[in-house]
Design a protein around this motif. Structure first.
Motif, PDB file in Angstrom:
ATOM      1  N   ALA A  76      -6.357   0.682  -1.134  1.00 32.19           N
ATOM      2  CA  ALA A  76      -6.240  -0.027   0.141  1.00 32.19           C
ATOM      3  C   ALA A  76      -7.614  -0.212   0.768  1.00 32.19           C
ATOM      4  N   GLN A  90      -4.044   8.501  -1.687  1.00 26.59           N
ATOM      5  CA  GLN A  90      -4.537   7.156  -1.374  1.00 26.59           C
ATOM      6  C   GLN A  90      -6.049   7.207  -1.179  1.00 26.59           C
ATOM      7  N   PRO A  92       0.821  -1.217   0.000  1.00 24.72           N
ATOM      8  CA  PRO A  92       0.000   0.000   0.000  1.00 24.72           C
ATOM      9  C   PRO A  92       0.856   1.270   0.000  1.00 24.72           C
ATOM     10  N   LYS A 124      -2.797  -2.115  12.677  1.00 25.67           N
ATOM     11  CA  LYS A 124      -2.178  -2.200  11.355  1.00 25.67           C
ATOM     12  C   LYS A 124      -2.232  -3.658  10.906  1.00 25.67           C
ATOM     13  N   GLN A 151       2.597   4.549   1.250  1.00 24.00           N
ATOM     14  CA  GLN A 151       3.164   4.937   2.533  1.00 24.00           C
ATOM     15  C   GLN A 151       3.238   6.465   2.613  1.00 24.00           C
ATOM     16  N   VAL A 210      -4.967  -2.444   4.930  1.00 25.65           N
ATOM     17  CA  VAL A 210      -3.973  -1.660   5.675  1.00 25.65           C
ATOM     18  C   VAL A 210      -4.223  -1.691   7.181  1.00 25.65           C
TER      19      VAL A 210
END
Length: 526
Positions: A244, A216, A93, A284, A95, A271
């Protein structure tokens, strides 16, 4: 919780096999059948379950194993790796980067918990040093802005929204522009919940996306929709092309395994997973860590990160312990730190071998006991808090006064002071060890993360925990100290150790002290 039950059932199947007096192919096939049944009942796709059985059989090749092979370890590792493969989308994914604006847009179905998850994620990034904020672009649902506003105020996160502007595209664009000018690093945009058959709402979602240009796009999915997650995520993917997914409500009675495995089938990285209603209940997602926790093997890296994110300031307490001192105030500070760590069951899930021993332990009951201990400390004078507790022995009337002031009993005060005496004795014994440990930690300061984690594992083992990790942790993993801790927390006493309402605070705080120091842990330690 269905996921916990799934983990227990898989773990039991493997453990029964590895403990069997005769490890033959018939017993191996029986284990595979039990694991497959457990996964199917947790709503995992039958095709994935069939592939898992085939993968484990191919990997192990039971009939071809030499007599000298460690069959137990080979089987454990094959099961672990096959389960990881089911939930691993094999995609990395996005960052977020510090020092620049990262716009994160949320999409998803109505009722999936988007607004709450927005705040949880903002808080998660804020705890890790990012400058975060929230934008409410949900103008469709009545009360959406009020909900986000209340959550943001509670979490102390700046927010933007409008009670008069009805165009979500305008609200989203204005909010993002405002926060970009103010140099916010994480800008989270909440949008209206929608269904994949609502074309107008989907068009609106695309307009918002074009207006804010997110780095994102995250889709929020409710774990209770099970295998339908695959169809929903594919529909959103085709329109919003999200990168994500966050799966919420994995603590419920729903078969969350279905949603997690279905999403993995779309090759979109998960994620985070939501594990409860509180702001800290966001974990997470890492395939290895998820399976490790599922099977009761813990998640050491997750635990260290969790403690670091809380920024627990233990500088004064650790300084006192290194000098062989431990006041009642130090004990009170440690109690507060344990409360900050969240539900005991969440913490236990990260510690190898402990989650399988939790049984039906009630988080609420544990929280009440901790609070009562804090009330007792809060009813003491400054002199009493900074003392070694001997003044209570010399003047028993002090205990009566503290019990009345805290709404507890004299017996509870006595038990807390007994716990304190035990811990003060432990601090004296730890004096030299703490000084050596702090020296070693200073030397570790420039070391890489892997070395810090290795040092953390060794420290845990010296406290009676197991480094666990890897597939070898299944089926018990050697956690005698943690087992006795759970026994005591469950009210079983154990070893004659004084405990308050069944909770052995000495072990709890010893464990917290270890966590705080691991890998550059608690705030103020470095």
């Amino acid at each position: 919780m269905v996921l916990q039950d799934l983990g227990r059932r898989i773990n039991t199947a493997v453990t029964d096999l590895t403990r069997a007096p005769t490890l033959d192919e018939k017993a191996f096939d029986s284990m595979l059948r039990d694991i497959a049944n457990a996964l199917a009942e947790a709503d995992v796709n039958i095709r994935l379950v069939a592939n898992l059985r085939k993968t484990i059989k191919t990997t192990v090749k039971f009939s071809e194993l030499p007599p000298s092979a460690n069959k137990k370890r080979i089987i454990q590792k094959a099961v672990f790796d096959a389960l990881v493969d089911i939930v691993n989308p094999h995609q990395t994914p996005y960052q977020p980067k510090k020092g620049k604006s990262n716009v994160i847009m949320f999409v998803g179905l109505q009722g999936a918990g988007k607004t709450t998850t927005c705040t949880k994620l903002a808080r998660w990034y804020m705890a890790r040093g990012f400058k975060t904020c929230l934008v409410c672009a949900d103008t469709f649902r009545a009360g959406a802005f009020d909900q986000l506003k209340q959550n943001a105020i509670k979490a102390k996160i700046p927010y933007y929204g409008s009670l008069t502007q009805t165009d979500p595209v305008v609200v989203a664009r204005d909010g993002v522009e405002k926060f970009k000018k103010e140099r916010f690093e994480i800008i989270i945009v909440d949008t209206s919940g929608r269904h994949h058959q609502e074309d107008a709402l989907f068009a609106e979602m695309v307009e918002i996306q074009n207006a804010v240009q997110p780095q994102q796009t995250i889709m929020v999915l409710d774990a209770s929709i099970g295998q339908a997650a695959e169809a929903q995520s594919r529909a959103f993917k085709e329109t919003a092309d999200f990168g994500a997914i966050i799966i919420t409500k994995t603590d419920g009675a729903a078969a969350g395994g279905g949603a997690i495995s279905a999403v993995a089938a779309t090759h979109t990285p998960i994620v985070f997973i939501g594990t409860g209603e509180h702001l800290l209940d966001l974990e997470k997602f890492n395939p290895q860590s998820f399976v490790s926790k599922l099977l009761g093997m813990g998640d050491m890296q997750g635990l260290v990160e969790h403690v670091q994110s809380l920024k627990l300031d233990q500088k004064e307490t650790m300084k006192n312990i290194s000098e062989g001192k431990f006041s009642v105030r130090d004990m009170r500070d440690q109690l507060g730190n344990i409360m900050k760590m969240g539900p005991l069951s969440k913490m236990a899930g990260m510690i190898p071998g402990l989650s399988n021993m939790m049984g039906s332990m009630d988080d609420e009951e544990g929280s009440v006991k901790l609070k009562r201990m804090i009330y007792i400390c809060d009813s003491m004078t400054v002199k009493e808090l900074d003392s070694d507790g001997k003044c209570f022995v010399e003047q028993p009337s002090r205990m009566t006064r503290v019990a009345r002031g805290s709404g507890t009993s004299v017996r509870e005060v006595e038990e807390l002071l007994t716990q304190h005496r035990m811990m003060a004795g432990m601090a004296k014994k730890m004096k030299g060890g703490m000084q050596n440990m702090q020296k070693a930690q200073g030397q570790l300061g420039g070391a890489n993360r892997q070395q810090q984690m290795a040092a953390m594992q060794k420290r845990l083992q010296s406290m009676g925990g197991a480094g666990g990790g890897g597939a070898g942790g299944m089926g018990g993993g050697g956690m005698p100290d943690m087992a006795s801790l759970m026994k005591m927390m469950g009210g079983g006493g154990g070893g004659g150790m004084p405990n308050l309402g069944g909770m052995d605070m000495q072990k709890m705080m010893g464990m917290l002290g270890g966590m705080g120091g691991g890998g550059g842990g608690g705030g103020g330690r470095r």
